[in-house]
Scaffold this active site. Structure first.
Site, short mmCIF file in Angstrom:
data_model
loop_
_atom_site.label_atom_id
_atom_site.label_comp_id
_atom_site.label_asym_id
_atom_site.label_seq_id
_atom_site.Cartn_x
_atom_site.Cartn_y
_atom_site.Cartn_z
N SER A 37 0.84 -1.20 0.00
CA SER A 37 0.00 0.00 0.00
C SER A 37 0.87 1.25 0.00
O SER A 37 1.75 1.37 -0.85
CB SER A 37 -0.96 -0.05 1.19
N ASP B 248 -10.11 -3.96 -5.79
CA ASP B 248 -9.69 -3.04 -4.73
C ASP B 248 -10.77 -2.00 -4.45
O ASP B 248 -11.17 -1.24 -5.32
CB ASP B 248 -8.39 -2.34 -5.13
N HIS C 229 -8.17 -4.84 -1.55
CA HIS C 229 -6.88 -4.26 -1.20
C HIS C 229 -6.05 -5.18 -0.28
O HIS C 229 -6.50 -5.52 0.81
CB HIS C 229 -7.11 -2.92 -0.51
#
Ligand SMILES: *[C@@H]1O[C@H](CO)[C@@H](O)[C@H](O)[C@H]1NC(C)=O
Length: 301
Positions: free
Chosen positions: A110, A228, A284
């Site tokens: 991330s 995501d 995600h």
């Protein structure tokens, strides 16, 4: 600005926020570094990844690098500290670590992915060999579609602060999210005031050092999560983004000026076969151990 003071007084217990942190993993033979979008010590996220890697690569020695002195401070820093300052802190730690002097591979999750790209661009010594970006936001984000911790007021406060003043110097310096905020409707503001992302993406000027350093990488892997719901637009995970001036149509890295003018060396890297684009099903950072072993582990061996 009342929002800035609101941000300062947030309680410290929001461990699930999308915050930035970094692990350094020292391996007996092949050191690499892991950065990610969570607190360094949350056992449900990066702890699990660390364990997985330890199981797969024998003799691994893991060092986790915290920016703060403890988990709470670490989490707080990930959220509030100027990313440019964090990068230079990490760079000096890397330079001083005798186990990393031969080079290392890096994996960022991330927000940790673009953080580590900044490390590669700014700190060539010791050399980063491979960079694996897992759900990174290389062109930033525009929107917080499902801010982790949605039930809290924190997400609303962040949105509000970003809408009101993402590019004010105070917010830029103290809210990590603002440093990845890329508003395609206010491109000039972004280019001028984004202290971190616009700098590492060569938006204001071309720093030849960044270009040269990034091209020292042997491989730059970018993983995109096809479902995501946290990162918007998801194209940013492959270095794409919304076309400037509107907020609907996206463009790929290859369609962007950054690539066409090769301001960062990415076109050259692409032609040299150094860019790897991987996609996986899932939300995600959701991936199975099987997928990780089959697709990412080979880059760490
Ligand atoms: C380019 O980047 C390097 C590495 O971070 C830095 O030392 C240098 O000051 C930058 N140059 C300019 C003109 O910003």
């Amino acid at each position: 600005d009342p929002f800035v003071s609101n941000i300062y007084i947030l309680p410290l217990s929001y461990h699930n926020m999308q915050i930035m942190h970094v692990f350094i993993y020292k391996l007996t033979f092949k050191p690499y570094l892991v950065g990610h979008g969570d607190s360094c010590c949350n056992p449900l996220s990066m702890g699990a990844i660390k364990k997985m890697i330890e199981q797969e690569i024998a003799g691994i020695y893991v060092l986790s690098l915290m920016i703060g002195k403890n988990v709470v401070e670490d989490t707080e820093n990930g959220f509030f500290l100027d990313v440019n300052h964090q990068v230079s802190m990490v760079c000096s730690q890397l330079a001083q670590d005798p186990n990393l002097q031969g080079g290392y591979n890096a994996m960022g999750f991330s927000q940790g992915a673009q953080f580590l790209r900044a490390v590669a661009q700014r700190c060539p010594s010791p050399p980063m060999k491979k960079l694996i970006s897992v759900g990174g936001q290389h062109q930033g984000v525009y929107g917080l579609p499902r801010c982790p911790g949605e039930s809290s007021h924190v997400c609303d406060m962040i949105r509000e602060a970003l809408n009101r003043g993402a590019y004010s110097d105070l917010v830029q310096k103290h809210l990590v999210q603002a440093q990845y905020w890329h508003d395609p409707l206010n491109d000039d503001l972004y280019k001028k005031h984004s202290l971190f992302l616009a700098d590492i993406n060569q938006e204001r000027s071309v720093n030849e050092t960044y270009k040269k350093n990034l091209q020292q990488l042997e491989t730059f892997v970018m993983v995109k999560f096809l479902q995501d719901s946290v990162v918007d637009p998801v194209d940013t995970e492959w270095f794409g983004f919304l076309k400037t001036g509107q907020a609907k149509v996206t463009e790929t890295l290859q369609e962007s000026d950054l690539y066409k003018q090769d301001r960062l060396g990415l076109a050259a890297m692409d032609k040299a076969g150094k860019l790897v684009f991987l996609a996986t099903e899932g939300d995600h950072l959701q991936f199975s151990k099987e997928w990780f072993d089959a697709n990412l582990l080979p880059y760490l061996r």
